[in-house]
Scaffold this active site. Structure first.
Site, PDB file in Angstrom:
ATOM      1  N   GLY A   1       0.776  -1.223   0.078  1.00 28.44           N
ATOM      2  CA  GLY A   1       0.013  -0.031   0.010  1.00 28.44           C
ATOM      3  C   GLY A   1       1.061   1.105  -0.008  1.00 28.44           C
ATOM      4  CB  CYS A   2       0.287   4.630  -1.347  1.00 31.86           C
ATOM      5  SG  CYS A   2      -1.656   4.934  -0.851  1.00 31.86           S
ATOM      6  CG  PHE A   3      -0.960   6.396   4.285  1.00 31.69           C
ATOM      7  CD1 PHE A   3      -0.111   7.089   4.235  1.00 31.69           C
ATOM      8  CD2 PHE A   3      -2.389   6.224   3.874  1.00 31.69           C
ATOM      9  CE1 PHE A   3      -0.844   8.557   4.403  1.00 31.69           C
ATOM     10  CE2 PHE A   3      -3.091   7.649   4.009  1.00 31.69           C
ATOM     11  CZ  PHE A   3      -1.908   8.608   4.145  1.00 31.69           C
ATOM     12  CB  ALA A   4       2.044   0.021   3.756  1.00 36.59           C
TER      13      ALA A   4
END
Length: 325
Positions: A134-137
């Protein structure tokens, strides 16, 4: 040439993926699948590609493609693969969260490797199927993993991160309209964002005794793309020790760079890079991390994984200049 198929072709991540693959010297797009836009020119939806390609969306699938990119909403990738079966040689790179957690990584006889190159490079190179992070991850793990690799996380981790409007996807909602976003700022999913599962999993992969809490506040920013994360936790060493740890951890990382100067988001937007900066404040280590959510946080990282699987140069098709001005 690597023949690539794209499923779910009308969203932001698909648009970036199409842009990258059209200019990738070792890959070509075989089809862009979407049932709702079949027959329409791709450039009708992805208008930045007008005059660049005459590709049209299709509702037909070539099940013999070399690599399949799934740009579907969360929960839809597994459903799609249940309904559509591809050749044994077809590599699958999924951009949803369906296969990121270890409990979900084995599906229909396929083993999905978590595709964060800075963490699992060797496994990715041998993999047939990838669960793209994921992007935030991605932004948050890049900030934390060097500490975990040295077993140095002994206190809770505090994260405040902001993402642009494209992080919410292309579908219209109350919080993605210009009227709502312009001159506005808000948080959402405080302390229970869906990316926390994969973040905790990766930290525990490196630091087996990790039992602390990640306090994560995600925010919506009034810009289109990019993520900027501020992360802090207790750290007993001095700044030079922390810098040495991070530089060593990322010494072979093509797209992750440690900056001696404070960073800002414009340095990475439109690139596959991640920039990290470190500061020491009392007993707290402050780590700032910034990425483009659609590239390093999604489609760029997916192509990076494709390059690793096929033994290509990591940077192939991914050498972009930041939209700095």
């Amino acid at each position: 040439m690597i023949k690539a198929g794209i499923i779910g072709g009308s969203g932001f991540t698909a648009g970036e993926l199409i842009r990258i693959l059209l200019n990738h010297p070792a890959a070509e797009i075989d089809f862009v699948f979407t049932t709702s836009k079949a027959g329409q020119p791709v450039s009708d939806i992805h208008q930045d590609l007008y005059g660049v390609t005459d590709l049209k969306f299709t509702d037909q699938i070539n099940k013999e493609v070399d690599v399949l990119f799934l740009c579907l909403g969360h929960g839809n990738s597994s459903r799609f693969l249940e309904e559509n079966h591809f050749a044994d040689h077809t590599k699958i790179i999924d951009l949803s969260n369906d296969f990121r957690l270890n409990a979900d990584a084995h599906f229909q006889g396929k083993q999905f490797v978590y595709g964060l190159p800075e963490l699992n490079r060797e496994q990715i190179e041998k993999a047939d199927h990838i669960a793209n992070p994921g992007c935030f991850a991605t932004a948050i793990q890049q900030a934390i993993l060097p500490l975990a690799a040295h077993g140095l996380i002994h206190a809770d981790i505090h994260v405040n991160a902001v993402t642009g409007a494209t992080g919410a996807g292309a579908s219209l909602s109350d919080t993605t309209s210009f009227v709502w976003r312009d001159n506005n700022f808000s948080h959402y999913k405080a302390f229970n964002h869906q990316h926390l599962g994969e973040i905790n999993q990766s930290i525990a992969q490196l630091q087996h005794d990790f039992d602390k809490v990640i306090h994560f506040i995600p925010n919506r920013g009034n810009f289109s793309r990019g993520i900027f994360a501020t992360v802090y936790t207790q750290f007993e060493g001095d700044l030079s020790e922390a810098q040495s740890i991070y530089l060593n951890f990322y010494k072979h990382a093509t797209f992750t760079h440690i900056s001696e100067r404070p960073i800002h988001m414009k340095q990475v937007v439109n690139t596959n890079n991640c920039l990290i900066h470190l500061e020491k404040h009392g007993d707290q280590l402050l780590i700032t991390s910034t990425i483009d959510n659609l590239l390093k946080g999604a489609s760029g990282q997916a192509v990076h994984n494709m390059n690793l699987i096929y033994g290509l140069e990591e940077t192939l098709g991914l050498e972009f200049k930041a939209s700095y001005f």
